[in-house]
Write a protein that holds these residues in place. Structure first.
Motif, PDB file in Angstrom:
ATOM      1  N   PRO A  84       0.965   3.322  -1.977  1.00  0.00           N
ATOM      2  CA  PRO A  84       2.236   2.578  -1.929  1.00  0.00           C
ATOM      3  C   PRO A  84       3.356   3.399  -1.290  1.00  0.00           C
ATOM      4  O   PRO A  84       3.443   4.603  -1.497  1.00  0.00           O
ATOM      5  N   THR A  87       9.855   0.588  -1.900  1.00  0.00           N
ATOM      6  CA  THR A  87      10.029  -0.108  -3.175  1.00  0.00           C
ATOM      7  C   THR A  87       9.428  -1.502  -3.084  1.00  0.00           C
ATOM      8  O   THR A  87       9.307  -2.077  -1.999  1.00  0.00           O
ATOM      9  N   GLU A  88       9.062  -2.024  -4.218  1.00  0.00           N
ATOM     10  CA  GLU A  88       8.517  -3.375  -4.266  1.00  0.00           C
ATOM     11  C   GLU A  88       9.624  -4.383  -4.029  1.00  0.00           C
ATOM     12  O   GLU A  88      10.773  -4.158  -4.409  1.00  0.00           O
ATOM     13  N   VAL A 100       5.612 -10.540  -6.241  1.00  0.00           N
ATOM     14  CA  VAL A 100       6.042  -9.202  -5.866  1.00  0.00           C
ATOM     15  C   VAL A 100       5.238  -8.762  -4.656  1.00  0.00           C
ATOM     16  O   VAL A 100       4.023  -8.955  -4.600  1.00  0.00           O
ATOM     17  N   LYS A 101       5.947  -8.180  -3.683  1.00  0.00           N
ATOM     18  CA  LYS A 101       5.330  -7.677  -2.457  1.00  0.00           C
ATOM     19  C   LYS A 101       5.377  -6.148  -2.493  1.00  0.00           C
ATOM     20  O   LYS A 101       6.444  -5.558  -2.619  1.00  0.00           O
ATOM     21  N   THR A 102       4.209  -5.521  -2.376  1.00  0.00           N
ATOM     22  CA  THR A 102       4.098  -4.065  -2.347  1.00  0.00           C
ATOM     23  C   THR A 102       3.610  -3.657  -0.968  1.00  0.00           C
ATOM     24  O   THR A 102       2.659  -4.233  -0.446  1.00  0.00           O
ATOM     25  N   HIS A 122       0.588  -5.302   3.211  1.00  0.00           N
ATOM     26  CA  HIS A 122       1.489  -5.924   2.244  1.00  0.00           C
ATOM     27  C   HIS A 122       0.597  -6.623   1.234  1.00  0.00           C
ATOM     28  O   HIS A 122      -0.204  -7.488   1.596  1.00  0.00           O
ATOM     29  N   TYR A 124       0.463  -8.900  -2.212  1.00  0.00           N
ATOM     30  CA  TYR A 124       1.277  -9.846  -2.975  1.00  0.00           C
ATOM     31  C   TYR A 124       0.586 -10.163  -4.292  1.00  0.00           C
ATOM     32  O   TYR A 124      -0.612 -10.438  -4.316  1.00  0.00           O
TER      33      TYR A 124
END
Length: 196
Positions: A84, A87-88, A100-102, A122, A124
């Motif tokens: 990662p 930020t998310e 939430v998208k990481t 990305h 989700y």
């Protein structure tokens, strides 16, 4: 899932927004509801390196690969791992937070000594409030037999970035991978004269 890719109409383009990926595809998959077109396959991320997505993941119109995978904190693959970065981000639909998208980068080798690559993902996932209709009291209840597992799945969008120039390319020419660019630069070494 993902069997309908060959049945798409001519000119079909797949450019889903973050909201569409979460609401139309991920939520419907986790709720065991049908969705059309059914073109996004399910992959085991642990058994697949990003350069092997061809023929396994669905390639969208923006040179992105799309697939579902099971949610896991361990994102190791055969040759490396997804780490990662940043930020998310919250994904919204209307005025409601739905997912939430990481953002993750791919590294070859073993952590923490991996070598960063040009692959970006990305990932989700659904928010618990989305899954339970906005009620946080449901999160402590047990899942009944036969109920879908909402937090089991994520949907991923993966792209390979070569350079700033290719990121702004309109797609009019032939696209080279980063590895192709390296090999082509080696051909230029033949033109260099070495001192005797």
């Amino acid at each position: 899932m993902g069997e309908g890719a060959a049945d798409l109409p001519p000119g079909f383009r797949f450019f889903p927004s973050d909201e569409e990926l979460v609401v139309h595809f991920l939520y419907r998959k986790t709720a065991l509801l049908p969705f059309h077109p059914d073109i996004i396959p399910t992959l085991d991320l642990h058994r697949c390196d990003p350069w092997n997505f061809h023929g396994k993941a669905f390639q969208g119109g923006n040179r992105s690969w799309y697939f579902f995978t099971s949610r896991s904190e361990d994102r190791a693959s055969v040759s490396g791992y997804w780490h990662p970065v940043g930020t998310e981000e919250v994904v919204t639909s209307g005025n409601k937070d739905v997912g939430v998208k990481t953002t993750l980068k791919y590294y070859t080798g073993q952590p923490p000594d991996g070598i960063r690559t040009n692959w970006l993902m990305h990932e989700y996932r659904l928010l618990d409030a989305t899954v339970h209709g906005g009620s946080s009291t449901c999160s402590g209840t047990r899942r009944k037999r036969g109920q879908p597992e909402f937090n089991k799945w994520v949907i991923c969008r993966v792209q390979e970035y070569c350079s700033q120039a290719s990121a702004h390319d309109d797609g009019g020419g032939t696209e080279l991978s980063c590895l192709d660019e390296v090999f082509l630069s080696l051909d230029d070494l033949d033109e260099v004269s070495l001192p005797n």
